[in-house]
Scaffold this active site. Structure first.
Site, PDB file in Angstrom:
ATOM      1  N   GLU A 117      40.273  28.978  -1.218  1.00  0.00           N
ATOM      2  CA  GLU A 117      38.985  29.451  -1.737  1.00  0.00           C
ATOM      3  C   GLU A 117      39.160  30.827  -2.389  1.00  0.00           C
ATOM      4  O   GLU A 117      39.809  31.723  -1.835  1.00  0.00           O
ATOM      5  CB  GLU A 117      38.023  29.542  -0.547  1.00  0.00           C
ATOM      6  CG  GLU A 117      36.638  30.056  -0.831  1.00  0.00           C
ATOM      7  CD  GLU A 117      35.802  30.138   0.451  1.00  0.00           C
ATOM      8  OE1 GLU A 117      34.574  30.214   0.336  1.00  0.00           O
ATOM      9  OE2 GLU A 117      36.385  30.118   1.564  1.00  0.00           O
TER      10      GLU A 117
ATOM     11  N   LYS B 214      30.301  25.984  -3.883  1.00  0.00           N
ATOM     12  CA  LYS B 214      30.122  25.967  -2.426  1.00  0.00           C
ATOM     13  C   LYS B 214      28.635  25.903  -2.108  1.00  0.00           C
ATOM     14  O   LYS B 214      27.826  26.624  -2.693  1.00  0.00           O
ATOM     15  CB  LYS B 214      30.741  27.230  -1.838  1.00  0.00           C
ATOM     16  CG  LYS B 214      30.784  27.285  -0.317  1.00  0.00           C
ATOM     17  CD  LYS B 214      31.558  28.516   0.131  1.00  0.00           C
ATOM     18  CE  LYS B 214      31.682  28.596   1.641  1.00  0.00           C
ATOM     19  NZ  LYS B 214      32.487  29.765   2.059  1.00  0.00           N
TER      20      LYS B 214
ATOM     21  N   CYS C 135      35.284  25.532   2.544  1.00  0.00           N
ATOM     22  CA  CYS C 135      35.261  26.283   3.794  1.00  0.00           C
ATOM     23  C   CYS C 135      34.060  25.971   4.683  1.00  0.00           C
ATOM     24  O   CYS C 135      34.031  24.948   5.358  1.00  0.00           O
ATOM     25  CB  CYS C 135      35.340  27.771   3.486  1.00  0.00           C
ATOM     26  SG  CYS C 135      35.877  28.741   4.934  1.00  0.00           S
TER      27      CYS C 135
END
Length: 638
Positions: A46, A115, A170
């Site tokens: 990320e 995200k 994540c």
């Protein structure tokens, strides 16, 4: 890609926080190593083009502009390479900043995935800089290309059946409803995760168990790439905890704090099979999903992952002991229920001094203990005949004595000879009639003794024998409850070994160890110089090979040619290639030809994920053709 294997990599490059140009060069070096390793799917951490820990520098035009140039550099590095690459960076869209994964192939940017779940607790303050992404797909210009942007993007390989890739970042996997669930429901067989999960005490174990559960629940491959030590700054430390998982199994894991490339192979075809098999896995592709096509050059993937030669037997002494105790409990509690339900006064077990009857007697003793019944109610019957050796006879008698069972000896030689006279069988002709006549006489004796004592005949045959049809129809094939029907031969041996290791009776232990040292044999042919002359594995092949074939053909539904390839890798030089090929062809022939015996099996407890009961796992026609399986083995030696 042959046989459904896809080589994947999770890579943690060295980076410098807030230096995209330096990071791009580092990423390009890492990509070169991944390409050289043959990786077709490569996942980087990320925000690795800038660093995850840039803080308020994410708001600076200088950093954002340089990260866009860095993305172009990395995209150009993929030109001419046969791989799909995921790399993380910040991206501005319509005045908002997003934490995104860019998807690259052959110099092009195929998609941008934002995200969705931004942590803003503890040490995380992502909402200070980033907007939460959504599933809705729109378009942005990236490196001069019109590129889809949104969470509901899947990437489907046009020339590899079943390969569809979804992406989350994540925190997305830590929430109660992760995007990966919808991705899998929409058809993704592989989920990638670009992460920057910092390290605290015990977090690695939780992270590992979370991903194992996620890949198991979604029946998917999962490639997790995490930020490494180059990110560490101020209060946060990162370890590069990369992982590659498949259907709940951790295939490969990085050594933490090492910034390494983690490589393994996902079996896409097996994932597809598991989804076909599990009727509760439902495909529901939402209308918002956009599937982006890509292609990979077909090739034979070099395998680095391991395939255990004994797939039914757990590795590690502690785990193996735990599994053995669990299996013995399943067997004995199943028998306990049958004995209690029928009100049986006795249990009749034919004991030969071999592995299978030894295990059956051990299980029966446990069942009687659970019922609070005296073990003298167990009738252990030894039936010596033409092939019985002194060694197996003595072991059968000592085993019954050691377990407190009542021993009955019935010499069936005279009865079999009379039967041969009645049917015109020459006793000097040692053919199948000679052998099976003894086996059926033994079963008749057991059944009649059970009737006489108000009991049940406990079957001794194991699952490997049933798969091969290595049982006499209406002989040892028949019983009133088959306690070993779900246990393969390789596992039978470990169960008896476990009982030997845990029993407190020294004499019983010695008997069990000698049984383990005795060649597997039905003892239906006369001995040679007092020794067993008929060794099963000389006739049908090594049971460790057959159990390997059984697991991957039945549990995984692999094509025989793929099973051959895996067997060659699992057993290495232990068996020449023509030996593996010959016994695999034997297995396929016998498995199909002998299904009629399995179609009428007695009840028996299901022990593991593989079973051959016609009432449970194997609904197979008795007269199915085997030719397609044998054709798949054409050209294989043996």
């Amino acid at each position: 890609m042959k046989d459904g294997f896809l080589k994947v990599a999770a890579a943690t490059p060295d980076i410098q926080v807030a230096d995209p140009a330096w990071n791009a060069a580092s990423i390009c070096r890492v990509l070169g190593e991944c390409f050289a390793a043959g990786a077709k799917l490569i996942v980087l951490p990320e925000l690795c083009l800038t660093g995850y820990t840039c803080g308020d520098l994410f708001l600076q035009d200088c950093l954002l502009e340089e990260s866009r140039r860095a993305l172009k550099t990395v995209a150009e590095r993929t030109k001419g390479q046969d791989a799909l690459v995921f790399v993380g960076l910040p991206w501005e869209k319509e005045g908002k900043l997003y934490n995104v994964a860019a998807v690259l192939q052959d110099g092009a940017v195929l998609g941008m995935i934002p995200k969705r779940n931004l942590p803003n607790y503890g040490e995380f303050y992502e909402l200070r800089h980033f907007a939460a992404g959504t599933g809705e797909v729109s378009y942005v210009e990236v490196c001069g290309q019109r590129t889809p942007f949104g969470g509901d993007l899947l990437f489907s390989c046009e020339n590899m059946r079943g390969l569809t890739v979804g992406c989350e970042l994540c925190e997305d996997v830590w929430v109660m409803d992760p995007p990966s669930t919808a991705h899998a429901r929409a058809g993704a067989t592989v989920i990638v995760n670009l992460s920057a999960s910092n390290e605290t005490v015990g977090k690695d174990a939780y992270r590992r168990s979370l991903l194992e559960a996620t890949s198991a629940r979604l029946l998917c491959g999962y490639v997790y790439a995490s930020a490494g030590e180059g990110e560490s700054t101020q209060d946060l430390v990162f370890s590069g905890h990369n992982m590659i998982l498949e259907n709940g199994v951790l295939l490969r894991e990085a050594k933490r704090f090492s910034n390494e490339i983690t490589v393994s192979e996902l079996d896409i075809f097996r994932l597809c099979y598991e989804r076909r098999r599990m009727s509760s896995f439902v495909r529901e592709s939402g209308p918002s999903y956009l599937t982006v096509p890509f292609s990979l050059r077909p090739c034979r993937t070099e395998l680095t992952r391991l395939f255990p030669a004994a797939p039914f037997v757990p590795e590690g002494e502690e785990k193996r002991a735990e599994r053995c105790e669990q299996i013995l409990s399943i067997q004995s509690y199943g028998l306990k229920k049958r004995l209690a339900h029928t009100g049986a006064a006795t249990a009749v077990v034919g004991v030969s001094g071999g592995l299978d009857s030894t295990l059956a007697l051990l299980v029966t003793a446990r069942a009687f203990d659970l019922l609070g019944k005296e073990r003298s109610g167990i009738r252990a019957v030894t039936m010596p005949c033409f092939g019985t050796t002194s060694r197996t006879y003595q072991n059968a008698c000592r085993l019954a004595e050691g377990l407190g069972a009542s021993l009955t000896e019935v010499d069936i030689g005279e009865a079999v000879t009379l039967h041969f006279r009645d049917i015109g069988q020459d006793s000097s002709v040692h053919d199948v009639t000679y052998e099976n006549g003894q086996a059926r006489e033994r079963t008749q004796v057991l059944m009649d003794l059970a009737n006489k004592s108000g009991g049940l005949v406990i079957g001794t045959g194991d699952m490997s024998e049933l798969a091969l049809g290595w049982a006499t129809y209406n002989g040892d094939h028949m019983s009133m409850y088959g306690v070993n029907a779900g246990v393969p031969k390789t596992l039978v041996r470990h169960l008896v070994r476990y009982c030997a290791d845990t029993c407190r009776d020294g004499e019983l232990r010695r008997v069990l160890l000698d049984v383990l040292d005795t060649p597997v044999s039905p003892e239906l042919l006369p001995p040679t110089d007092g020794q067993i002359s008929q060794k099963t594995e000389d006739l049908v092949g090594p049971y460790e090979l057959h159990d390997f074939f059984l697991y991957y053909l039945l549990r995984c539904s692999f094509a025989p040619s793929k099973v051959y390839r895996l067997a060659r890798r699992a057993f290495g030089e232990q068996y020449p290639e023509e030996v593996v090929g010959r016994w695999l062809k034997t297995f396929c022939r016998r498995f199909f030809a002998q299904q009629f015996k399995r179609s009428c099996l007695p009840d028996g407890p299901k022990v593991g994920s593989v079973a051959v009961s016609p009432r449970g796992d194997l609904r197979m026609p008795s007269d199915a053709s085997r030719e397609a399986w044998l054709r798949d083995l054409e050209g294989i030696p043996g």
